[in-house]
Design a protein around this motif. Structure first.
Motif, PDB file in Angstrom:
ATOM      1  N   ALA B  17       0.827  -1.165   0.158  1.00 40.70           N
ATOM      2  CA  ALA B  17      -0.332  -0.037  -0.030  1.00 40.70           C
ATOM      3  C   ALA B  17       0.707   1.157  -0.135  1.00 40.70           C
ATOM      4  O   ALA B  17       0.251   1.876  -0.780  1.00 40.70           O
ATOM      5  CB  ALA B  17      -0.862   0.096   1.483  1.00 40.70           C
ATOM      6  N   LEU B  18       2.051   1.063   0.900  1.00 38.53           N
ATOM      7  CA  LEU B  18       3.203   2.813   0.341  1.00 38.53           C
ATOM      8  C   LEU B  18       3.590   2.629  -0.548  1.00 38.53           C
ATOM      9  O   LEU B  18       3.202   3.736  -1.343  1.00 38.53           O
ATOM     10  CB  LEU B  18       3.693   1.864   1.346  1.00 38.53           C
ATOM     11  CG  LEU B  18       4.892   3.172   1.842  1.00 38.53           C
ATOM     12  CD1 LEU B  18       3.977   4.368   2.894  1.00 38.53           C
ATOM     13  CD2 LEU B  18       6.351   2.547   3.463  1.00 38.53           C
ATOM     14  N   THR B  19       3.973   1.346  -1.807  1.00 40.32           N
ATOM     15  CA  THR B  19       4.758   1.889  -3.231  1.00 40.32           C
ATOM     16  C   THR B  19       3.320   2.533  -3.800  1.00 40.32           C
ATOM     17  O   THR B  19       3.756   3.185  -4.435  1.00 40.32           O
ATOM     18  CB  THR B  19       5.406   0.920  -3.191  1.00 40.32           C
ATOM     19  OG1 THR B  19       4.793  -0.235  -3.534  1.00 40.32           O
ATOM     20  CG2 THR B  19       6.606   1.175  -2.869  1.00 40.32           C
ATOM     21  N   GLU B  20       1.968   2.186  -3.509  1.00 39.96           N
ATOM     22  CA  GLU B  20       0.968   1.743  -4.043  1.00 39.96           C
ATOM     23  C   GLU B  20       0.734   3.370  -4.094  1.00 39.96           C
ATOM     24  O   GLU B  20      -0.156   4.568  -5.078  1.00 39.96           O
ATOM     25  CB  GLU B  20       0.132   1.003  -4.177  1.00 39.96           C
ATOM     26  CG  GLU B  20       0.533  -0.101  -5.158  1.00 39.96           C
ATOM     27  CD  GLU B  20      -0.783  -1.002  -4.219  1.00 39.96           C
ATOM     28  OE1 GLU B  20      -1.688  -1.007  -3.689  1.00 39.96           O
ATOM     29  OE2 GLU B  20      -0.770  -2.333  -5.546  1.00 39.96           O
ATOM     30  N   LEU B  21       0.588   4.275  -3.391  1.00 39.52           N
ATOM     31  CA  LEU B  21       0.432   5.866  -2.691  1.00 39.52           C
ATOM     32  C   LEU B  21       1.214   6.390  -4.154  1.00 39.52           C
ATOM     33  O   LEU B  21       0.792   7.440  -3.658  1.00 39.52           O
ATOM     34  CB  LEU B  21       1.059   5.476  -1.723  1.00 39.52           C
ATOM     35  CG  LEU B  21      -0.085   6.706  -0.653  1.00 39.52           C
ATOM     36  CD1 LEU B  21      -1.254   5.753  -0.273  1.00 39.52           C
ATOM     37  CD2 LEU B  21       0.642   7.238   0.549  1.00 39.52           C
ATOM     38  N   PHE B  22       2.458   5.816  -4.898  1.00 35.78           N
ATOM     39  CA  PHE B  22       2.996   7.256  -5.102  1.00 35.78           C
ATOM     40  C   PHE B  22       2.581   7.409  -6.608  1.00 35.78           C
ATOM     41  O   PHE B  22       2.616   8.459  -7.011  1.00 35.78           O
ATOM     42  CB  PHE B  22       4.740   7.140  -5.175  1.00 35.78           C
ATOM     43  CG  PHE B  22       4.886   6.786  -4.130  1.00 35.78           C
ATOM     44  CD1 PHE B  22       5.524   8.481  -3.440  1.00 35.78           C
ATOM     45  CD2 PHE B  22       4.831   6.129  -2.435  1.00 35.78           C
ATOM     46  CE1 PHE B  22       6.067   8.362  -2.635  1.00 35.78           C
ATOM     47  CE2 PHE B  22       5.556   6.160  -0.923  1.00 35.78           C
ATOM     48  CZ  PHE B  22       6.248   7.501  -1.566  1.00 35.78           C
ATOM     49  N   VAL B  23       2.361   6.155  -6.751  1.00 36.99           N
ATOM     50  CA  VAL B  23       1.994   7.266  -8.500  1.00 36.99           C
ATOM     51  C   VAL B  23       1.098   7.461  -8.875  1.00 36.99           C
ATOM     52  O   VAL B  23       1.091   8.104  -9.294  1.00 36.99           O
ATOM     53  CB  VAL B  23       1.529   5.150  -9.103  1.00 36.99           C
ATOM     54  CG1 VAL B  23       1.039   5.343 -11.234  1.00 36.99           C
ATOM     55  CG2 VAL B  23       2.576   4.127  -9.123  1.00 36.99           C
ATOM     56  N   PRO B  24      -0.446   7.282  -7.799  1.00 36.40           N
ATOM     57  CA  PRO B  24      -1.485   8.330  -8.433  1.00 36.40           C
ATOM     58  C   PRO B  24      -1.199   9.716  -7.388  1.00 36.40           C
ATOM     59  O   PRO B  24      -1.305  10.646  -7.749  1.00 36.40           O
ATOM     60  CB  PRO B  24      -2.092   8.239  -6.999  1.00 36.40           C
ATOM     61  CG  PRO B  24      -2.423   6.068  -6.931  1.00 36.40           C
ATOM     62  CD  PRO B  24      -0.533   6.357  -7.077  1.00 36.40           C
ATOM     63  N   ALA B  25       0.385   9.720  -6.806  1.00 40.23           N
ATOM     64  CA  ALA B  25       0.037  11.362  -6.585  1.00 40.23           C
ATOM     65  C   ALA B  25       1.077  11.856  -7.161  1.00 40.23           C
ATOM     66  O   ALA B  25       1.097  12.971  -8.246  1.00 40.23           O
ATOM     67  CB  ALA B  25       1.184  11.294  -4.901  1.00 40.23           C
ATOM     68  N   ALA B  26       1.948  11.330  -7.964  1.00 36.85           N
ATOM     69  CA  ALA B  26       2.228  11.400  -9.532  1.00 36.85           C
ATOM     70  C   ALA B  26       2.460  11.996 -10.433  1.00 36.85           C
ATOM     71  O   ALA B  26       2.231  13.055 -11.656  1.00 36.85           O
ATOM     72  CB  ALA B  26       3.584  10.412 -10.053  1.00 36.85           C
ATOM     73  N   LEU B  66       9.178  10.447  -7.081  1.00 36.20           N
ATOM     74  CA  LEU B  66       8.491   9.811  -6.823  1.00 36.20           C
ATOM     75  C   LEU B  66       7.936   8.292  -7.690  1.00 36.20           C
ATOM     76  O   LEU B  66       7.277   7.876  -7.305  1.00 36.20           O
ATOM     77  CB  LEU B  66       6.416  10.494  -6.990  1.00 36.20           C
ATOM     78  CG  LEU B  66       5.762  11.887  -6.012  1.00 36.20           C
ATOM     79  CD1 LEU B  66       4.638  12.410  -6.517  1.00 36.20           C
ATOM     80  CD2 LEU B  66       6.153  11.743  -4.712  1.00 36.20           C
ATOM     81  N   LEU B  67       8.068   8.157  -8.819  1.00 37.25           N
ATOM     82  CA  LEU B  67       8.187   7.381  -9.800  1.00 37.25           C
ATOM     83  C   LEU B  67       9.147   6.635  -9.379  1.00 37.25           C
ATOM     84  O   LEU B  67       8.825   5.689  -9.677  1.00 37.25           O
ATOM     85  CB  LEU B  67       7.702   8.157 -11.220  1.00 37.25           C
ATOM     86  CG  LEU B  67       6.624   8.044 -12.127  1.00 37.25           C
ATOM     87  CD1 LEU B  67       7.104   8.652 -13.212  1.00 37.25           C
ATOM     88  CD2 LEU B  67       5.463   7.203 -11.567  1.00 37.25           C
ATOM     89  N   SER B  68      10.583   7.296  -8.252  1.00 39.54           N
ATOM     90  CA  SER B  68      10.851   6.109  -8.718  1.00 39.54           C
ATOM     91  C   SER B  68      10.600   4.417  -7.942  1.00 39.54           C
ATOM     92  O   SER B  68      11.576   4.307  -7.772  1.00 39.54           O
ATOM     93  CB  SER B  68      12.535   6.740  -8.372  1.00 39.54           C
ATOM     94  OG  SER B  68      12.512   7.018  -7.075  1.00 39.54           O
ATOM     95  N   VAL B  69      10.005   5.407  -6.673  1.00 35.66           N
ATOM     96  CA  VAL B  69       9.601   4.854  -5.771  1.00 35.66           C
ATOM     97  C   VAL B  69       8.366   3.976  -6.328  1.00 35.66           C
ATOM     98  O   VAL B  69       8.512   2.704  -5.814  1.00 35.66           O
ATOM     99  CB  VAL B  69       9.191   5.423  -4.406  1.00 35.66           C
ATOM    100  CG1 VAL B  69       8.274   4.505  -2.992  1.00 35.66           C
ATOM    101  CG2 VAL B  69      10.102   6.967  -3.459  1.00 35.66           C
TER     102      VAL B  69
END
Lengths: 132, 105
Positions: B17-26, B66-69
């Motif tokens: 869930a933590l890493t899936e938070l980053f693509v929508p934020a990007a 953000l995309l790198s994470v």
């Protein structure tokens, strides 16, 4: 426990970073002057980018790539206000006058005159009295 | 993900869930960057356009980080670092060029 803490820290940093970047975008789009736009670009955008990069660093944890992220954070914190200052200074040296309160008042009266014709007559009378 | 769910593997959904938070934020940052294009195109002065491109570059650095994470590609951070350096250099160089044209630049 630690994972929950890390998750909520990352979530809060990302949410605040998005909020401040949104504020900076609205400011760059809506503010009336180069200097006010430079103001919002130097402050709010630096905070938004810093919080987002802090979220990235917190999500990575103790890894070697975290060093890159923290370095990037410090670099953005140093260079973003410097670049905005240089841009504002080049605007000042190329002769762009900043928008002051008097300009604001003038434009307001001009707008009132455009909307209501009686107001322009009053303004013209005042100006005529001033000249006489 | 893994069928044998041991107690040691319990934090794995949390990490996912933590890493899936980053693509929508990007994606949201990309929307903000597209909004910034208006000022870069329609800015009345050169400095307006330069400022908008500078903010856009900072946004791009954040999107790359953000995309790198989010996509688990660590070398995106190198690209982001180089992009931040070039962005700063671009802002300084063009703001110097607009003041004294025909000098060094």
């Amino acid at each position: 426990m630690i994972d929950q803490l890390q998750f909520w820290a990352v979530f809060l940093c990302l949410a605040f970073g998005l909020f401040f970047t949104f504020v900076s975008t609205v400011g760059v789009l809506r503010l009336p002057d180069v200097y006010s736009r430079a103001h919002t670009a130097s402050q709010t955008d630096t905070l938004g980018a810093g919080l987002s990069l802090a979220a990235v660093a917190l999500a990575l944890g103790w890894e070697s790539t975290t060093i890159y992220t923290v370095l990037l954070l410090f670099f953005v914190f140093l260079t973003n206000p410097t670049a905005a200052h240089a841009i504002a200074r080049s605007a000042a040296e190329s002769g762009i006058t900043p928008l002051t309160a008097e300009d604001e008042l003038e434009s307001e009266t001009v707008d009132d005159g455009a909307s209501a014709p009686g107001d322009t007559a009053v303004n013209a009378g005042e100006e005529g009295g001033d000249h006489a | 993900m893994s069928p044998p769910l041991s107690p040691a593997a319990l934090p794995t959904p949390e990490n996912l869930a933590l890493t899936e938070l980053f693509v929508p934020a990007a994606a949201l940052f990309v929307v903000l960057a597209i909004m910034l294009f208006y000022r870069a195109v329609a800015g009345p002065t050169t400095q307006d356009r330069l400022l908008a491109v500078n903010v856009l570059g900072t946004n791009t650095v954040v999107i790359l980080a953000l995309l790198s994470v989010g996509l688990d590609e660590p070398w995106f951070l190198d690209v982001a670092l180089v992009y931040a350096l070039l962005n700063f250099l671009m802002a300084i160089a063009i703001s110097k060029f607009t003041v004294e044209r025909g000098g060094v630049l």
